[in-house]
Design an enzyme around this catalytic site. Structure first.
Site, short mmCIF file in Angstrom:
data_model
loop_
_atom_site.label_atom_id
_atom_site.label_comp_id
_atom_site.label_asym_id
_atom_site.label_seq_id
_atom_site.Cartn_x
_atom_site.Cartn_y
_atom_site.Cartn_z
N GLY A 8 0.84 -1.21 0.00
CA GLY A 8 0.00 0.00 0.00
C GLY A 8 0.87 1.25 0.00
N GLN A 12 -1.87 7.36 1.50
CA GLN A 12 -1.50 8.57 2.26
C GLN A 12 -0.30 8.30 3.16
OE1 GLN A 12 -4.05 9.96 5.39
NE2 GLN A 12 -3.37 12.07 5.20
N ILE A 35 -0.76 -1.97 -6.06
CA ILE A 35 -1.69 -2.78 -6.86
C ILE A 35 -1.87 -2.10 -8.22
CG2 ILE A 35 -2.97 -3.94 -5.01
CD1 ILE A 35 -5.09 -1.71 -5.22
N TYR A 143 -15.29 -0.77 9.22
CA TYR A 143 -13.88 -0.36 9.39
C TYR A 143 -13.41 -0.73 10.80
CZ TYR A 143 -9.80 2.79 9.40
OH TYR A 143 -8.53 3.32 9.48
N LYS A 147 -10.73 -3.43 12.11
CA LYS A 147 -9.54 -3.01 12.87
C LYS A 147 -9.39 -3.83 14.17
CE LYS A 147 -7.69 -0.15 10.13
NZ LYS A 147 -6.53 -0.64 9.39
P1 NAD Z 1 -4.97 4.90 1.78
O1 NAD Z 1 -6.35 4.58 1.40
O2 NAD Z 1 -4.42 6.25 1.45
O3 NAD Z 1 -3.96 3.80 1.17
C1 NAD Z 1 -4.25 2.43 1.18
C2 NAD Z 1 -3.33 1.74 0.20
O4 NAD Z 1 -3.70 0.36 0.12
C3 NAD Z 1 -3.38 2.30 -1.22
O5 NAD Z 1 -2.07 2.49 -1.72
C4 NAD Z 1 -4.08 1.19 -2.01
O6 NAD Z 1 -3.64 1.13 -3.36
C5 NAD Z 1 -3.61 -0.03 -1.23
N1 NAD Z 1 -4.44 -1.22 -1.46
C6 NAD Z 1 -5.79 -1.29 -1.65
N2 NAD Z 1 -6.15 -2.57 -1.86
C7 NAD Z 1 -5.02 -3.31 -1.77
C8 NAD Z 1 -4.75 -4.69 -1.92
N3 NAD Z 1 -5.71 -5.58 -2.19
N4 NAD Z 1 -3.46 -5.12 -1.78
C9 NAD Z 1 -2.47 -4.24 -1.52
N5 NAD Z 1 -2.66 -2.91 -1.41
C10 NAD Z 1 -3.93 -2.46 -1.54
O7 NAD Z 1 -4.81 4.61 3.35
P2 NAD Z 1 -3.78 5.24 4.40
O8 NAD Z 1 -4.38 6.47 4.93
O9 NAD Z 1 -2.41 5.28 3.82
O10 NAD Z 1 -3.89 4.14 5.55
C11 NAD Z 1 -3.00 3.05 5.65
C12 NAD Z 1 -3.38 2.24 6.88
O11 NAD Z 1 -3.37 3.10 8.04
C13 NAD Z 1 -4.78 1.63 6.84
O12 NAD Z 1 -4.76 0.40 7.51
C14 NAD Z 1 -5.61 2.63 7.60
O13 NAD Z 1 -6.76 2.03 8.15
C15 NAD Z 1 -4.63 3.05 8.68
N6 NAD Z 1 -5.00 4.34 9.27
C16 NAD Z 1 -4.95 5.48 8.53
C17 NAD Z 1 -5.32 6.69 9.11
C18 NAD Z 1 -5.28 7.99 8.35
O14 NAD Z 1 -5.71 9.04 8.87
N7 NAD Z 1 -4.76 8.01 7.12
C19 NAD Z 1 -5.74 6.72 10.44
C20 NAD Z 1 -5.81 5.53 11.16
C21 NAD Z 1 -5.41 4.34 10.57
#
Ligand code: NAD
Length: 319
Positions: A8, A12, A35, A143, A147
């Site tokens: 991933g 972000q 992906i 979600y 988690k």
């Molecule tokens: P995001 O949505 O920006 O990125 C998610 C990534 O996962 C993307 O690059 C997407 O292409 C990839 N992805 C989707 N399906 C996939 C698959 N089948 N195999 C491999 N990759 C795949 O999310 P983020 O904000 O970067 O969050 C990353 C993690 O951190 C997540 O688990 C999210 O729940 C957690 N998180 C984020 C925040 C936040 O504020 N950004 C807060 C709490 C927890």
């Protein structure tokens, strides 16, 4: 950590974490997993190796781990809270079936695994103020359900098979580099884009709704320093509360107006986002992280706001 896979990597967190890990461990030691349809671009693509890594295909994850001799996996694949509510089955497939594949590969290949949890792992009957490290977790969003399951499954693999799984519960993350991917706390990033573009911000979250937030440099520091921490000191594993600031929309608005006095905000509450926000903690107690691996954030709301406005202004000026 010698060879690290970021699954991933174009999201972000992943986009910034990959850069930070490359700075620390060397460009060729950090593989950007992606992906099809979300390929790395620009500096992310140019600065080091990348490979298709879809968590839904366990065989493929295993091939990537073997080929690049991976010993540490940051598994960031997920659908964020608002998107997950509209596609719950897919959210589960990526977040849980996908995690299972990653943990199996880690067990077979001796990898450590970081899979972030979230403030979304708490629910309406969790204590909202100074939410304890160990407390009631009965979320009502898919979600949140995924988690909590992430935390339990990661702990299961640690206690049953000795896999070195560790994680934090991230609050809403604020960054200027990659836009957020559809979460409840996205407004705390969007408000800065409006301020820099001199547009009135339409806030989807009600006045007075307090949520935990964190500036991205602190989040990266948390993810890396937890994985570098001495395992003998870790009483908890999946997942640690981490906190640095907690605010409601009117507080961040006032903070931005100290530096951009003409900025305007109005409320246009989104019921789905509001319901999710109200079920999440107002502020978290992160004393376990401070005690067990010396967690210490660098940015409060004032320092974050100043840096965010400066950096976003520079970024948007060159676009
Ligand atoms: P995001 O949505 O920006 O990125 C998610 C990534 O996962 C993307 O690059 C997407 O292409 C990839 N992805 C989707 N399906 C996939 C698959 N089948 N195999 C491999 N990759 C795949 O999310 P983020 O904000 O970067 O969050 C990353 C993690 O951190 C997540 O688990 C999210 O729940 C957690 N998180 C984020 C925040 C936040 O504020 N950004 C807060 C709490 C927890």
């Amino acid at each position: 950590m010698n060879n690290i896979l970021v699954i991933g990597s174009t999201g972000q967190i992943g986009s910034e974490l990959t850069f930070e890990l490359r700075k620390r461990y060397g460009n060729n030691h950090v593989l950007a997993g992606y992906i099809i349809g979300a390929e790395p671009k620009g500096k992310l693509a140019e600065s080091g190796p990348s490979a298709v890594t879809d968590v839904i295909d366990g065989t493929h994850v295993a091939e990537v781990v073997k080929e690049y001799k991976i010993d540490t996996i940051y598994n960031l694949a997920a659908l964020l809270s608002v998107v997950a509510e509209t596609r719950p089955r897919l959210a589960w497939r990526i977040g849980i079936d996908g995690l299972w594949n990653v943990l199996e590969v880690a067990r077979e290949n001796g990898c450590a695994v970081f899979t972030p949890s979230s403030i979304g792992s708490f629910g309406p009957n969790t204590p909202h103020d100074h939410t304890p490290q160990d407390t009631i977790q009965r979320p009502r969003t898919i979600y949140g359900v995924s988690k909590v399951t992430t935390e339990l499954l990661s702990d299961y693999y640690h206690y049953k098979y000795g896999v070195d799984t560790r994680a934090v519960r991230f609050p809403g993350l604020i960054s200027y580099l990659t836009p957020p991917g559809g979460g409840t706390t996205d407004y705390a990033v969007d408000i800065f884009y409006s301020a820099v573009r001199k547009q009135t911000f339409s806030c989807p979250i009600k006045e007075g709704t307090q949520m935990d937030m964190m500036y991205m440099p602190d989040a990266l520091h948390a993810a890396i320093s937890l994985m570098e921490a001495d395992p003998a000191r870790l009483i908890h594993r999946n997942a640690f509360n981490v906190a640095s600031m907690s605010f409601a929309p009117e507080t961040i608005y006032a903070e931005i107006r100290k530096l951009r006095p003409d900025f305007k905000m109005e409320y246009n509450v989104d019921p789905l986002k509001q319901a999710i926000a109200e079920s999440w903690p107002d502020s978290m107690d992160d004393s376990a992280a401070r005690t067990e691996w010396d967690w210490q954030p660098q940015y409060d709301i004032t320092a974050m706001t100043r840096d965010m406005l400066d950096k976003l202004e520079q970024k948007l000026a060159t676009e």
